[in-house]
Design an enzyme around this catalytic site. Sequence first.
Site, PDB file in Angstrom:
ATOM      1  N   ASP A  23      67.924 -14.162 -64.607  1.00 50.74           N
ATOM      2  CA  ASP A  23      66.560 -14.576 -64.297  1.00 50.74           C
ATOM      3  C   ASP A  23      65.909 -14.885 -65.642  1.00 50.74           C
ATOM      4  OD1 ASP A  23      63.904 -14.806 -63.697  1.00 50.74           O
ATOM      5  OD2 ASP A  23      63.647 -12.787 -62.884  1.00 50.74           O
ATOM      6  N   LYS A  87      59.300 -21.208 -71.426  1.00 48.70           N
ATOM      7  CA  LYS A  87      59.665 -21.787 -70.126  1.00 48.70           C
ATOM      8  C   LYS A  87      58.621 -22.792 -69.644  1.00 48.70           C
ATOM      9  CE  LYS A  87      60.878 -20.128 -65.466  1.00 48.70           C
ATOM     10  NZ  LYS A  87      61.158 -18.892 -64.709  1.00 48.70           N
ATOM     11  N   GLU A 186      64.463 -19.693 -57.752  1.00 46.35           N
ATOM     12  CA  GLU A 186      64.091 -18.268 -57.764  1.00 46.35           C
ATOM     13  C   GLU A 186      63.827 -17.732 -56.351  1.00 46.35           C
ATOM     14  OE1 GLU A 186      60.888 -18.400 -60.581  1.00 46.35           O
ATOM     15  OE2 GLU A 186      62.274 -18.762 -62.242  1.00 46.35           O
ATOM     16  N   ASP A 211      55.441 -14.863 -55.087  1.00 43.77           N
ATOM     17  CA  ASP A 211      55.888 -14.418 -56.413  1.00 43.77           C
ATOM     18  C   ASP A 211      54.700 -14.367 -57.379  1.00 43.77           C
ATOM     19  OD1 ASP A 211      56.969 -14.109 -58.933  1.00 43.77           O
ATOM     20  OD2 ASP A 211      58.541 -15.611 -58.685  1.00 43.77           O
TER      21      ASP A 211
END
Length: 618
Positions: A23, A87, A186, A211
Amino acid sequence: MAKIGINLVTGSLQKDEIIVGIDLGTTNSLVAIIHPETKKPIVLKEHDESSLVPSVIYFDEYGNPVVGSAAKAYLETAPERTIFSAKRLMGKTYRDLGNASLFSYKIIDDNTDSLVKVKVDDRFYSPIELSSFILKELKLRAEHILKTPVTKAVITVPAYFNDAQRQATRDAGKLAGIDVLRIVNEPTAASLAYGMGVGKSDDVQTIAVYDLGGGTFDISILRIVDGVFEVLSTNGDTYLGGDDFDKCIVQHWAEQHKITFEELSANKILTQGLRLKAEAAKKYLSDSDIYEDELNGLSLILTKGEFELLIEPLVSKTIDCCNKALKDAGLNKSEIDNVVMVGGSTRVPLVKHSVSEYFDRKVNDSVNPDEVVALGAAIQADILAGNNKEVLLLDITPLSLGIETAGGLMDVLIPRNAKIPSKASRQYTTQIDGQSGMRISVFQGERDLVKDNRKLAEFNLTNIPGMPAGLPKVEVGFLINADGILTVTAKELRSGVEQRIEVKPQYGLTDDQIEKMLMDSITFAKEDILQRALAEARTEGEQLLKTTENFLQKNSALIYNDELLQTAAGMQALQLAITMEDKNLIQRKIEELNDISRPYAERIMDQAISKAMAGKKI
Ligand code: AMP
């Protein structure tokens, strides 16, 4: 025709070779595997450490990267050389980024369509390189814990990541010496961790994955049919998360103690101290009703009720996003079968309660929300290793397919491991005024330069009507049908001129050859990515030289002599840099030339605008 399937990948695995699930998060990253004995997914961690590795990179004065908790310590003391949230930069151009000032380190901002770079001292780093440092650290840790080399992984990305961002993630893996067997969404990984989509079932399942992490919020609506996950819609807020909860608490305490915003801004140590206490309070209130502490004589008290009042507007915002995602998916709340909770901030009882109330069902929160994505990635890795036969996997492409672009670079349209049938298209344009033809060369392979890949076909799109460079829009389409036959089309959209060709991409390649091409792509990854960066820097430099020359020709009367002289020197320096093998040097010369031309370019633009506006009423 031989079917290309996952067996090609499995066939290449050594016995007992481990494939890890990674992850790669905005704030934290972690690695998981399937435990060889219990067959259950577990996250990897050293005995006395957390499984979470902060996604932070600090560069020392010699340019050596330090990753993880050790780097996090430098966020306060050396912000300009400590990179966080890399990211957020993946696959982004300067224009995509909008506001580069949100980052404390230097993002080269020339407001163009080229991909962003980060500058630390006189070195330039692409987000791919930055992510590769994090991946390399994860790989080293995993190898240290498992006492075996780790070279294969499944990496997760947000469901909304586009092709460029997925490709960038894959490249980062390559650069870190990891063969990325698959990029997984994800929310798909999180659903897998809850056992959804595993086991044969004809039922269609619809899942909402909520999330809420430290800095971002994502809601994804997935549908699983026969073990195949499809993303129906995504929504969210890229700047909303647990950090904002902390800020609300800091503000609340500051107001209580009559500390002004200006005082907070000026006193970084106090603000940081309060922020740490705020996070501690928030976490404590997930299981208790009142938090009491103090900082430098300030009493810090917060009840659960007060905390919930503070964050209620933020939680409501996430529920609005859920509403939008459902609407985009064309579904009602009642059609959602399962709700999965991901991210540390879903531990907050108000968040859990609000989501459960909105979807009118109990949410799935039994798996650690920080680990659930990595655990799912490990399950996916196990499926790829052929150990879990209960999940249906579709036929996939064994190698990437793409075309040659400027500088001899491979532009991947259909990545390796894409499901078959598969479809992709991308627009290209011409480089020369009046260009009437375009050669489309189709390649297969994982290397960055086409010369190292395998050419499958080539054809010319001719009869493009004469237009200035950059104006034609040539759409190149790849379609692989269920038999694995690739059809490539090229169409100039303004004129409708079209060509097509049929190719058998895997024809003539044995499993061993495919294996070799994959291994080469890892062996030469570093070299490849440096070559790609060099080729891209050269193309960018050449384009800048061309546009500067055109601009000078058109506007020479409006540019002062010293400006002309400086520009000529800047162009010469850039021209020379392009002939050398140093992408940092080319980038520096591009930046310098931009700095020279920006003042007069802006002046001339302003003059042109005032002239156009003269006599006109607004
Ligand atoms: P992630 O990005 O998923 O790692 O989430 C990190 C966020 O979760 C941070 O804002 C943490 O403060 C928050 N968090 C972690 N544990 C808890 C907890 N027990 N209660 C509330 N928030 C938490």
